[in-house]
Design a protein around this motif. Structure first.
Motif, mmCIF file in Angstrom:
data_model
loop_
_atom_site.group_PDB
_atom_site.id
_atom_site.type_symbol
_atom_site.label_atom_id
_atom_site.label_comp_id
_atom_site.label_asym_id
_atom_site.label_seq_id
_atom_site.Cartn_x
_atom_site.Cartn_y
_atom_site.Cartn_z
ATOM 1 N N UNK A 114 -2.660 -1.280 5.049
ATOM 2 C CA UNK A 114 -1.653 -2.327 5.232
ATOM 3 C C UNK A 114 -1.882 -3.486 4.255
ATOM 4 N N UNK A 115 -3.151 -3.839 4.027
ATOM 5 C CA UNK A 115 -3.466 -4.907 3.082
ATOM 6 C C UNK A 115 -3.056 -4.489 1.674
ATOM 7 N N UNK A 116 -3.341 -3.243 1.334
ATOM 8 C CA UNK A 116 -2.972 -2.738 0.012
ATOM 9 C C UNK A 116 -1.455 -2.726 -0.161
ATOM 10 N N UNK A 117 -0.741 -2.313 0.865
ATOM 11 C CA UNK A 117 0.723 -2.278 0.788
ATOM 12 C C UNK A 117 1.290 -3.692 0.637
ATOM 13 N N UNK A 118 0.719 -4.664 1.333
ATOM 14 C CA UNK A 118 1.174 -6.055 1.195
ATOM 15 C C UNK A 118 0.894 -6.584 -0.207
ATOM 16 N N UNK A 119 -0.298 -6.249 -0.723
ATOM 17 C CA UNK A 119 -0.637 -6.710 -2.063
ATOM 18 C C UNK A 119 0.308 -6.107 -3.100
ATOM 19 N N UNK A 120 0.588 -4.821 -2.992
ATOM 20 C CA UNK A 120 1.494 -4.180 -3.940
ATOM 21 C C UNK A 120 2.903 -4.747 -3.848
ATOM 22 N N UNK A 121 3.347 -5.056 -2.651
ATOM 23 C CA UNK A 121 4.668 -5.660 -2.489
ATOM 24 C C UNK A 121 4.696 -7.063 -3.086
ATOM 25 N N UNK A 122 3.642 -7.852 -2.829
ATOM 26 C CA UNK A 122 3.556 -9.200 -3.407
ATOM 27 C C UNK A 122 3.509 -9.138 -4.927
ATOM 28 N N UNK A 123 2.712 -8.216 -5.443
ATOM 29 C CA UNK A 123 2.585 -8.066 -6.899
ATOM 30 C C UNK A 123 3.924 -7.688 -7.529
ATOM 31 N N UNK A 152 6.882 -8.195 -6.402
ATOM 32 C CA UNK A 152 7.915 -9.219 -6.223
ATOM 33 C C UNK A 152 7.636 -10.489 -7.015
ATOM 34 N N UNK A 153 6.378 -10.892 -7.126
ATOM 35 C CA UNK A 153 6.065 -12.190 -7.709
ATOM 36 C C UNK A 153 5.302 -12.110 -9.037
ATOM 37 N N UNK A 154 4.263 -11.341 -9.105
ATOM 38 C CA UNK A 154 3.371 -11.353 -10.267
ATOM 39 C C UNK A 154 3.955 -10.587 -11.442
ATOM 40 N N UNK A 155 4.449 -9.403 -11.210
ATOM 41 C CA UNK A 155 4.931 -8.556 -12.298
ATOM 42 C C UNK A 155 6.099 -9.176 -13.082
ATOM 43 N N UNK A 156 7.133 -9.702 -12.421
ATOM 44 C CA UNK A 156 8.228 -10.304 -13.211
ATOM 45 C C UNK A 156 7.779 -11.518 -14.025
#
Length: 119
Positions: A3-12, A14-18
């Motif tokens: 769950x932590x990994x899934x949240x991190x990937x979603x955050x990444x 949505x916010x970090x990658x763009x």
């Protein structure tokens, strides 16, 4: 843990990658513009051994290339400033980013000319 990994990937995603894609895109355009300006400055300051179309003077061609590079840098700068203005951040942050962009552009041109042995 999943769950932590899934949240991190979603955050990444949505916010970090763009943001990182935009930053690297602007840096790439900044480097290309400064290379063009420094190439024009090198041609203007030194009489190179190449013959450019036979009739054109090196100084004139070099200034034209420098002008083209400056226009590219200005367009990249305005694009970045427009995107910063849409983010609704504080004006002081936008001013700091403007000063850093101009200082970095000038410094990169100086650095490239120093490595080429010009000026």
């Amino acid at each position: 843990m999943a769950q932590v990994r899934a949240r991190w990937l979603a955050f990444y995603a949505e916010h970090v990658e763009p943001v990182s894609k935009e930053i690297f895109s602007h840096i790439e355009k900044l480097i290309i513009g400064t290379l063009i300006v420094s190439a024009g400055a090198h041609v203007s300051s030194n009489e190179p051994a190449i013959v450019l179309f036979g009739y054109l003077r090196h100084g004139l061609v070099g200034r034209g290339v420098m002008l083209f590079g400056i226009i590219l840098l200005l367009l990249n700068f305005l694009d970045g400033l427009y995107k910063l203005a849409k983010l609704n951040w504080h004006v002081a942050y936008q001013i700091v980013m403007t000063v850093l962009y101009v200082a970095l552009s000038v410094r990169l041109i100086q650095l490239i000319l120093a490595f080429r042995g010009g000026e």
